[in-house]
Design a protein around this motif. Sequence first.
Motif, PDB file in Angstrom:
ATOM      1  N   THR A 148      56.938  39.860 -77.981  1.00 43.40           N
ATOM      2  CA  THR A 148      57.849  41.008 -78.028  1.00 43.40           C
ATOM      3  C   THR A 148      58.603  41.140 -76.706  1.00 43.40           C
ATOM      4  O   THR A 148      59.816  41.381 -76.680  1.00 43.40           O
ATOM      5  N   TRP A 149      57.871  40.972 -75.609  1.00 40.06           N
ATOM      6  CA  TRP A 149      58.472  41.075 -74.280  1.00 40.06           C
ATOM      7  C   TRP A 149      59.544  39.989 -74.103  1.00 40.06           C
ATOM      8  O   TRP A 149      60.637  40.252 -73.607  1.00 40.06           O
ATOM      9  N   SER A 150      59.235  38.785 -74.556  1.00 39.80           N
ATOM     10  CA  SER A 150      60.200  37.679 -74.444  1.00 39.80           C
ATOM     11  C   SER A 150      61.441  37.970 -75.279  1.00 39.80           C
ATOM     12  O   SER A 150      62.567  37.756 -74.831  1.00 39.80           O
ATOM     13  N   HIS A 153      63.749  40.419 -73.587  1.00 36.63           N
ATOM     14  CA  HIS A 153      64.550  39.877 -72.486  1.00 36.63           C
ATOM     15  C   HIS A 153      65.589  38.864 -72.945  1.00 36.63           C
ATOM     16  O   HIS A 153      66.619  38.692 -72.303  1.00 36.63           O
TER      17      HIS A 153
ATOM     18  N   ARG B  40      56.675  47.051 -79.090  1.00 33.72           N
ATOM     19  CA  ARG B  40      57.810  47.362 -78.228  1.00 33.72           C
ATOM     20  C   ARG B  40      57.474  48.530 -77.296  1.00 33.72           C
ATOM     21  O   ARG B  40      57.797  48.512 -76.111  1.00 33.72           O
ATOM     22  N   CYS B  43      55.240  47.369 -74.444  1.00 34.86           N
ATOM     23  CA  CYS B  43      56.029  46.688 -73.416  1.00 34.86           C
ATOM     24  C   CYS B  43      56.794  47.698 -72.579  1.00 34.86           C
ATOM     25  O   CYS B  43      56.833  47.603 -71.347  1.00 34.86           O
ATOM     26  N   PHE B  54      63.609  47.708 -73.750  1.00 38.60           N
ATOM     27  CA  PHE B  54      62.400  48.461 -73.412  1.00 38.60           C
ATOM     28  C   PHE B  54      62.721  49.737 -72.627  1.00 38.60           C
ATOM     29  O   PHE B  54      61.818  50.423 -72.176  1.00 38.60           O
TER      30      PHE B  54
END
Lengths: 160, 190
Positions: A148-150, A153, B40, B43, B54
Amino acid sequence: MSSTGTAALPAPSETGASPVGLRTGLFYLLAGAWFGVVLTKAEVISWFRIQEMFRFQAPHMYLIIASAIGVAAISLALVRRFVPRSVTGEAIHVPAKQWGKGVRYPLGGTIFGAGWALTGACPGPLFALVGSGLTVVTVVILSALIGTWSYGHLRPRLPH
Amino acid sequence: MTDWLFEPWPWWIAGPAIGLTVPLLLVVGNRMLGISGNLRATCAAVAPGKADFFRFDWKRVAGWNLLFALGIGIGGLLAVTFLGGGGEVAVSDATRADLAALGITSAEGLAPAEVFSWSGLLSVRGLVMLVLGGFLVGFGASYAGGCTSGHAIMGLADLQLPSLVAVIGFFAGGLAVTHFVLPLLFGGAP
């Protein structure tokens, strides 16, 4: 269904407005617990069941998903007709998903499906699996967070 | 006569129970069923970095989702502790035969122990299935804007075309992995 580019896409879950209070918080916790009991007792969280589903070898998962959709669809129509406001006082509204360029749904969906078959679990069951005692699934959740983080970004550079 | 509680629950209990969470969440809090939002939100809470994705009021928007996910974990614990969940899964004979051909002979527990264990994690197969698999679940659900609950249940119940396309994608990816990747993982490397 016009293409408006990435920046104009609405964020997935920015619909609810009122903050979560103590009582509503407890409600969401209990609703989740019920959801988790059902997923576990009906074996929806089982890797074996998901394999059976992707091999089209038993109706179990399909009957669960289809009856869930049916009940949800009828309920949704009734809510729209008879319940204008939520208990928290907001106007009940289910926004339409934006089509954009039409890339995110087939491509993101296919990526998700590959992960679903590998892990045998989608996000809900992941939490139920950890609760059921399969502690190694915390690694899967951590990986999902990194995924999700990738995405977050890379998002400006991905077609949607 | 509460024996049935301890048996695996049939689809006609589970499906409608899952479906009813849609109106429940809407009527109480104007929330749309969907679980991947908590990824999400986590994060955003822990490491938003430089991504606009985010930068949002996660407590207000997705705080409910974190509690719901925590509840699901508690539900899994309750089901195995008090309701006899997590035993042998009665998958079909055809599936049993297919999995046996791959070398998976037990349907004991909820997932094959040779992969879903701390010792199983440290192998090529374990890393691909648990680490890469988890990454794809998180990446794909966020890219597609929803997972099984948000698209297959909520989206299809609302007759949303994007959700139908996403669900077709779920099956395209799942079928490809089931028929082309799992045989490699179980047939070749350890």
